[in-house]
Design a protein around this motif. Structure first.
Motif, PDB file in Angstrom:
ATOM      1  N   LEU A   1       2.335   4.517   6.713  1.00  0.00           N
ATOM      2  CA  LEU A   1       3.007   4.235   5.133  1.00  0.00           C
ATOM      3  C   LEU A   1       2.859   2.661   5.003  1.00  0.00           C
ATOM      4  O   LEU A   1       2.486   2.523   3.694  1.00  0.00           O
ATOM      5  N   ARG A   2       2.872   1.840   5.769  1.00  0.00           N
ATOM      6  CA  ARG A   2       2.795   0.346   5.936  1.00  0.00           C
ATOM      7  C   ARG A   2       1.274   0.255   5.304  1.00  0.00           C
ATOM      8  O   ARG A   2       0.858  -0.578   4.550  1.00  0.00           O
ATOM      9  N   THR A   3       0.456   0.855   5.990  1.00  0.00           N
ATOM     10  CA  THR A   3      -0.925   0.561   5.660  1.00  0.00           C
ATOM     11  C   THR A   3      -1.306   1.118   4.244  1.00  0.00           C
ATOM     12  O   THR A   3      -2.048   0.263   3.500  1.00  0.00           O
ATOM     13  N   ILE A   4      -0.797   2.260   3.751  1.00  0.00           N
ATOM     14  CA  ILE A   4      -0.895   2.737   2.490  1.00  0.00           C
ATOM     15  C   ILE A   4      -0.261   1.894   1.460  1.00  0.00           C
ATOM     16  O   ILE A   4      -0.920   1.436   0.383  1.00  0.00           O
ATOM     17  N   VAL A   5       0.758   1.211   1.852  1.00  0.00           N
ATOM     18  CA  VAL A   5       1.358   0.333   0.886  1.00  0.00           C
ATOM     19  C   VAL A   5       0.618  -0.719   0.672  1.00  0.00           C
ATOM     20  O   VAL A   5       0.458  -1.520  -0.336  1.00  0.00           O
ATOM     21  N   THR A   6       0.096  -1.401   1.701  1.00  0.00           N
ATOM     22  CA  THR A   6      -0.779  -2.601   1.785  1.00  0.00           C
ATOM     23  C   THR A   6      -2.132  -2.546   0.977  1.00  0.00           C
ATOM     24  O   THR A   6      -2.450  -3.249   0.177  1.00  0.00           O
ATOM     25  N   GLU A   7      -2.614  -1.238   1.123  1.00  0.00           N
ATOM     26  CA  GLU A   7      -3.897  -1.010   0.561  1.00  0.00           C
ATOM     27  C   GLU A   7      -3.738  -0.845  -0.840  1.00  0.00           C
ATOM     28  O   GLU A   7      -4.371  -1.331  -1.791  1.00  0.00           O
ATOM     29  N   LEU A   8      -2.716  -0.007  -1.443  1.00  0.00           N
ATOM     30  CA  LEU A   8      -2.318  -0.008  -2.948  1.00  0.00           C
ATOM     31  C   LEU A   8      -2.004  -1.391  -3.476  1.00  0.00           C
ATOM     32  O   LEU A   8      -2.358  -1.426  -4.522  1.00  0.00           O
ATOM     33  N   SER A   9      -1.217  -1.990  -2.762  1.00  0.00           N
ATOM     34  CA  SER A   9      -0.717  -3.465  -3.335  1.00  0.00           C
ATOM     35  C   SER A   9      -1.958  -4.300  -3.541  1.00  0.00           C
ATOM     36  O   SER A   9      -2.068  -5.189  -4.419  1.00  0.00           O
ATOM     37  N   ASP A  10      -3.007  -4.446  -2.507  1.00  0.00           N
ATOM     38  CA  ASP A  10      -4.266  -5.150  -2.573  1.00  0.00           C
ATOM     39  C   ASP A  10      -5.048  -4.667  -3.767  1.00  0.00           C
ATOM     40  O   ASP A  10      -5.430  -5.626  -4.588  1.00  0.00           O
ATOM     41  N   ILE A  11      -4.968  -3.358  -4.122  1.00  0.00           N
ATOM     42  CA  ILE A  11      -5.879  -2.830  -5.325  1.00  0.00           C
ATOM     43  C   ILE A  11      -5.179  -3.497  -6.639  1.00  0.00           C
ATOM     44  O   ILE A  11      -5.942  -3.716  -7.317  1.00  0.00           O
ATOM     45  N   ALA A  12      -3.775  -3.376  -6.423  1.00  0.00           N
ATOM     46  CA  ALA A  12      -3.154  -3.432  -7.608  1.00  0.00           C
ATOM     47  C   ALA A  12      -3.296  -5.043  -7.943  1.00  0.00           C
ATOM     48  O   ALA A  12      -3.275  -5.646  -9.277  1.00  0.00           O
ATOM     49  N   SER A  13      -3.227  -5.929  -6.753  1.00  0.00           N
ATOM     50  CA  SER A  13      -3.550  -7.539  -7.280  1.00  0.00           C
ATOM     51  C   SER A  13      -5.112  -8.025  -7.510  1.00  0.00           C
ATOM     52  O   SER A  13      -5.048  -9.055  -8.207  1.00  0.00           O
ATOM     53  N   ASN A  14      -5.891  -7.142  -7.035  1.00  0.00           N
ATOM     54  CA  ASN A  14      -7.159  -7.696  -7.107  1.00  0.00           C
ATOM     55  C   ASN A  14      -8.360  -6.838  -7.826  1.00  0.00           C
ATOM     56  O   ASN A  14      -9.410  -7.125  -8.295  1.00  0.00           O
ATOM     57  N   SER A  15      -8.086  -5.486  -8.195  1.00  0.00           N
ATOM     58  CA  SER A  15      -8.834  -4.671  -8.749  1.00  0.00           C
ATOM     59  C   SER A  15      -8.371  -4.265  -9.836  1.00  0.00           C
ATOM     60  O   SER A  15      -8.844  -4.703 -11.114  1.00  0.00           O
ATOM     61  N   LEU A  16      -7.584  -2.947 -10.122  1.00  0.00           N
ATOM     62  CA  LEU A  16      -7.095  -2.443 -11.143  1.00  0.00           C
ATOM     63  C   LEU A  16      -5.634  -2.362 -11.159  1.00  0.00           C
ATOM     64  O   LEU A  16      -5.152  -2.184 -10.171  1.00  0.00           O
TER      65      LEU A  16
END
Length: 363
Positions: free
Chosen positions: A214-229
């Motif tokens: 769960l922590r990994t998924i949250v980290t990846e989604l947050s990184d996408i939201a901060s840097n991609s779309l």
């Protein structure tokens, strides 16, 4: 021809069984085990898909798997004893479906399994055990694809019990997808533009009950939201509880956090997402109708048909973010990719049901 008891308990069952119940009309008797009891996952969805005459048998959601199955089985057995149906219908691989199948079997009532033959070959999945048990005691197995039929035959299930029907999700998507104008309004309400956001859902125990995953998924989604779309995350009650318990809500700040969405609104957002991220089985089917790319966050899938053109299977970790970013960059054109789940499934299923009822009456 007699009453057909349709047993359901979750949002996906409501969506997929509603077209069949509508075609059966007064012959359908809807029995709700209460596996999903949150309003956004139950009563509001029942209303949206026009399942208005529903008998609630209790509320088993939020309890252990064994208690859910046992409590629903007892309630269904009492119901069948008091008002025996001519046939019982279940869909998929939920605890509600297994309870309905066992209750029918115990009373010697013909059983129909809609969405039969799906296999992940992953025995760690509770749903895999559910679907295998249901298939082996069903009298009519409505298989969505030829691959599903091959799975059933490999397990020694007689061909005369199996029908190739397709999946009712195709009809459900077309019925509930809002018009283009309404979709524009929905995207505007969420402050996103077509092909310029990520839509995500998350609810399976392998992700929500594993703090590291769960922590990994949250980290990846947050990184996408901060840097991609921008990322829109529709949060299932199970997921929200897990996020709170693991102190992860703050880490999701870059992500737009949404409640479970009405079905039509979800379809509108899915139709125009640059990519969808989900662990849902139903979403793996819906993207093949909507022609959108999907990253499946799971270790296995029972829907390999979706992987051929529309989906990539990844486990939680950097591979998740990489897969999403690759999809965004490549912007795949899926307009001409074939949906593997057929057409007119409702008519085929009801035709097979009527044939079984006729044979049963003549026996």
């Amino acid at each position: 021809m007699g009453t057909i008891a349709i047993v359901l308990g979750t949002r996906p069952e409501m969506i997929k069984l509603a077209p069949i119940a509508g075609r059966l009309g007064d012959r359908a008797r809807i029995l709700h085990t209460g596996q999903h009891f949150d309003d956004a996952l139950s009563s509001s969805i029942l209303s949206e898909v026009s399942l208005t005459e529903v008998a609630a048998l209790g509320m088993v959601g939020g309890r252990s798997r064994g208690v859910q199955i046992g409590a629903a089985l007892c309630a269904l057995d009492e119901n069948f004893a008091a008002n025996r149906p001519a046939m019982v219908m279940v869909q998929g691989d939920t605890n509600a479906a297994l309870a309905g199948a066992l209750a029918a079997n115990a009373r010697g009532i013909p059983l129909v399994h809609v969405e039969a033959g799906l296999r992940s070959n992953d025995r760690a999945m509770p749903e895999e055990h559910n679907r295998i048990l249901i298939d082996h005691i069903s009298d009519l197995l409505c298989a969505p694809t030829a691959g599903n039929i091959a799975n059933l035959r490999a397990e020694g299930i007689a061909s005369q019990r199996i029908r190739l029907t397709g999946n009712t999700i195709v009809e459900a998507v077309w019925q509930h997808l809002p018009s283009a104008g309404r979709r524009d309004e929905i995207l505007g309400a969420h402050s996103v533009k077509p092909d310029a956001y990520v839509l995500a859902t998350l609810h399976r125990p392998e992700n929500t009950d594993d703090p590291a995953a769960l922590r990994t998924i949250v980290t990846e989604l947050s990184d996408i939201a901060s840097n991609s779309l921008p990322v829109l995350l529709s949060i299932h009650p199970r997921t929200r509880a897990a996020l709170v318990a693991n102190g992860l809500l703050e880490s999701l700040e870059p992500v737009s956090q949404l409640p479970p969405l009405p079905y039509g609104e979800f379809l509108a957002l899915a139709r125009h997402a640059a990519v969808i991220v989900s662990d849902s089985g139903g979403v793996q089917e819906e993207v093949t109708v909507l022609k959108r790319p999907l990253v499946v966050v799971r270790r296995s899938t029972e829907r390999p048909e979706s992987l051929r053109h529309f989906a990539a299977l990844v486990t939680p970790g950097p591979a998740l973010g990489d897969a999403v970013r690759r999809t965004i960059a490549s912007a795949p054109d899926l307009a001409n990719a074939r949906c593997p789940y057929g057409e007119h499934a409702t008519a085929r299923i009801v035709e097979a049901v009527n044939e079984l009822l006729a044979r049963t009456a003549a026996a």
